[in-house]
Motif scaffolding. Structure first.
Motif, PDB file in Angstrom:
ATOM      1  N   PHE A 178       0.937  -1.179   0.126  1.00  0.00           N
ATOM      2  CA  PHE A 178      -0.134  -0.054  -0.034  1.00  0.00           C
ATOM      3  C   PHE A 178       0.787   1.323  -0.090  1.00  0.00           C
ATOM      4  O   PHE A 178       0.668   2.266  -0.782  1.00  0.00           O
ATOM      5  N   TRP A 179       1.947   1.101   0.858  1.00  0.00           N
ATOM      6  CA  TRP A 179       2.839   2.406   0.832  1.00  0.00           C
ATOM      7  C   TRP A 179       3.632   2.370  -0.430  1.00  0.00           C
ATOM      8  O   TRP A 179       3.834   3.636  -0.943  1.00  0.00           O
ATOM      9  N   VAL A 180       3.989   1.432  -0.819  1.00  0.00           N
ATOM     10  CA  VAL A 180       4.757   1.379  -2.473  1.00  0.00           C
ATOM     11  C   VAL A 180       3.767   2.125  -3.251  1.00  0.00           C
ATOM     12  O   VAL A 180       4.195   2.920  -4.158  1.00  0.00           O
ATOM     13  N   GLY A 181       2.495   1.925  -3.404  1.00  0.00           N
ATOM     14  CA  GLY A 181       1.591   2.369  -4.357  1.00  0.00           C
ATOM     15  C   GLY A 181       1.546   3.861  -3.920  1.00  0.00           C
ATOM     16  O   GLY A 181       1.295   4.643  -4.883  1.00  0.00           O
ATOM     17  N   GLY A 182       1.185   4.316  -2.934  1.00  0.00           N
ATOM     18  CA  GLY A 182       1.340   5.792  -2.437  1.00  0.00           C
ATOM     19  C   GLY A 182       2.354   6.466  -2.781  1.00  0.00           C
ATOM     20  O   GLY A 182       2.451   7.573  -3.568  1.00  0.00           O
ATOM     21  N   GLN A 183       3.652   6.008  -2.891  1.00  0.00           N
ATOM     22  CA  GLN A 183       5.210   6.486  -2.999  1.00  0.00           C
ATOM     23  C   GLN A 183       4.916   6.810  -4.444  1.00  0.00           C
ATOM     24  O   GLN A 183       5.319   7.902  -5.344  1.00  0.00           O
ATOM     25  N   ALA A 184       4.642   5.749  -5.202  1.00  0.00           N
ATOM     26  CA  ALA A 184       4.588   5.715  -6.766  1.00  0.00           C
ATOM     27  C   ALA A 184       3.656   6.697  -7.402  1.00  0.00           C
ATOM     28  O   ALA A 184       3.788   7.083  -8.187  1.00  0.00           O
ATOM     29  N   PHE A 185       2.517   6.608  -6.739  1.00  0.00           N
ATOM     30  CA  PHE A 185       1.479   7.758  -7.109  1.00  0.00           C
ATOM     31  C   PHE A 185       1.845   9.035  -6.855  1.00  0.00           C
ATOM     32  O   PHE A 185       1.539   9.779  -7.846  1.00  0.00           O
ATOM     33  N   TYR A 186       2.454   9.454  -6.004  1.00  0.00           N
ATOM     34  CA  TYR A 186       2.981  10.769  -5.582  1.00  0.00           C
ATOM     35  C   TYR A 186       4.263  10.974  -6.761  1.00  0.00           C
ATOM     36  O   TYR A 186       4.158  12.173  -7.393  1.00  0.00           O
ATOM     37  N   GLY A 187       5.027  10.111  -7.190  1.00  0.00           N
ATOM     38  CA  GLY A 187       6.107  10.420  -8.161  1.00  0.00           C
ATOM     39  C   GLY A 187       5.422  10.567  -9.480  1.00  0.00           C
ATOM     40  O   GLY A 187       6.018  11.466 -10.032  1.00  0.00           O
ATOM     41  N   VAL A 188       4.241   9.781  -9.940  1.00  0.00           N
ATOM     42  CA  VAL A 188       3.565  10.233 -11.029  1.00  0.00           C
ATOM     43  C   VAL A 188       3.114  11.362 -11.135  1.00  0.00           C
ATOM     44  O   VAL A 188       3.267  12.284 -12.223  1.00  0.00           O
ATOM     45  N   CYS A 189       2.432  11.806 -10.267  1.00  0.00           N
ATOM     46  CA  CYS A 189       1.771  13.043 -10.213  1.00  0.00           C
ATOM     47  C   CYS A 189       2.752  14.493 -10.098  1.00  0.00           C
ATOM     48  O   CYS A 189       2.574  15.472 -10.749  1.00  0.00           O
ATOM     49  N   LEU A 190       3.838  14.049  -9.386  1.00  0.00           N
ATOM     50  CA  LEU A 190       4.727  15.146  -9.202  1.00  0.00           C
ATOM     51  C   LEU A 190       5.414  15.233 -10.810  1.00  0.00           C
ATOM     52  O   LEU A 190       5.617  16.506 -11.038  1.00  0.00           O
ATOM     53  N   ALA A 191       5.678  14.058 -11.406  1.00  0.00           N
ATOM     54  CA  ALA A 191       6.182  14.326 -12.855  1.00  0.00           C
ATOM     55  C   ALA A 191       5.434  14.879 -13.784  1.00  0.00           C
ATOM     56  O   ALA A 191       5.565  15.561 -14.910  1.00  0.00           O
ATOM     57  N   LEU A 192       4.145  14.529 -13.678  1.00  0.00           N
ATOM     58  CA  LEU A 192       3.046  15.179 -14.524  1.00  0.00           C
ATOM     59  C   LEU A 192       2.732  16.671 -14.306  1.00  0.00           C
ATOM     60  O   LEU A 192       2.739  17.425 -15.373  1.00  0.00           O
ATOM     61  N   ALA A 193       3.290  16.870 -13.019  1.00  0.00           N
ATOM     62  CA  ALA A 193       2.999  18.476 -12.757  1.00  0.00           C
ATOM     63  C   ALA A 193       4.221  19.273 -12.923  1.00  0.00           C
ATOM     64  O   ALA A 193       4.163  20.467 -13.204  1.00  0.00           O
TER      65      ALA A 193
END
Length: 315
Positions: free
Chosen positions: A136-151
């Protein structure tokens, strides 16, 4: 005059806080990269105990990145771009290291062994076990990384804007439907009933159920928006954000202290002795004092320049 002085002081404090936030964010970027690189260098011989300490220390820096987004995500300067790129690299490395840790510490992988030195440790935080063995924490960190890259990538900004606009549209639509259901329920005049024989139970019950359903849906959607804002991107209720970040920092600090204290009788060698690697980070904290002084001085100069320009404009 007093209102002007108070306004000037407030502007100085806000500007100084933003400058200091950026400087501290830079310090945390370097710290997180140092922590993760030290962990990767020790692979695959690193003990489970040390990799857990490294991961919790990285999460403290990750928490500071969450809290500092108000500075580095709303700035288009070259310095902000470098800062965003550094955070993105740190998040990518942190997610990769967390994948490695989660896989190794999964009891099904066969690496966890209480009879082998370095392959186990004592802990009391069971959240990794509760939340799908830590993935679950892996998915949360990966989600933050994807959103950060898109932003931070210019050609993906339309995607981010479209997504945020869609979230706002759904929120406004749910608020409208909830308001309509509340208005219909309020139209029922319970105080003017002449008797139960004149009371329309089916219609009133339907309105009550619809209102309860819309309230639950709106509340759930609001919580989802808070979670997205906390973990990645978007606006949120600031007190809720601050409570989350404070709680997350306390949680990670507890985990580090708990692991250190619970395993001190099991650790061999010079683990508890202070050396260069332990003294240097504390000495580097002195840099915060210099950053604070520079931030306040720069903020005063910036506010003063803005005030002078405002006075020079013709009325």
């Amino acid at each position: 005059m007093r209102r002007t002085l108070r306004l000037g002081r407030g502007a100085i404090l806000r500007t100084a806080a933003a400058r200091l936030l950026g400087a501290l964010c830079d310090l945390q970027i370097v710290t997180s990269l140092g922590i993760l690189i030290a962990g990767f260098v020790q692979m695959p011989e690193i003990s489970f105990y040390h990799e857990s300490i490294i991961m919790n220390a990285f999460w403290l820096t990750l928490n500071s990145f969450f809290a500092a987004r108000v500075d580095y995500m709303e700035d288009d300067s070259k310095r902000a771009k470098i800062r965003q790129s550094g955070i993105l690299i740190s998040v990518i490395l942190g997610t990769a290291f967390l994948c490695f840790v989660t896989h190794r510490e999964d009891e099904k992988s066969g690496d966890w062994n209480i009879l082998v030195p370095g392959r186990c440790y004592l802990y009391h935080d069971k959240s990794s076990v509760w939340f799908w063995q830590g993935w679950f924490w892996v998915g949360g960190q990966a989600f933050y990384g994807v959103c950060l890259a898109l932003a931070i990538i210019p050609w993906t900004w339309p995607i981010v804007e479209k997504a945020t606009s869609g979230l706002r549209h759904w929120q406004e639509m749910l608020i409208t439907q909830w308001t309509k259901s509340a208005a219909k329920l309020g139209a029922v005049r319970f105080g003017h009933l002449q008797g139960f024989d004149q009371f329309d139970f089916p219609r009133t019950t339907k309105r009550i159920l619809i209102f309860i359903f819309m309230t639950l849906i709106l509340s759930l959607y609001w919580l989802v928006l808070q979670l997205i804002a906390v973990y990645s991107y978007g606006d949120s209720f600031y007190p809720a954000l601050m409570l989350f970040y404070l709680g997350f920092a306390i949680w990670n600090t507890f985990d580090i202290l708990d692991i250190k204290l619970s395993n001190r009788s099991l650790v061999d060698g010079t683990e508890t002795k202070w050396g260069f690697g332990q003294v240097l980070p504390l000495v580097l904290l002195i840099a915060i004092v210099f950053n604070t002084v520079d931030a306040i001085k720069g903020a005063r100069q910036e506010v003063s320049n803005k005030a002078n320009k405002a006075q020079e404009k013709p009325i």
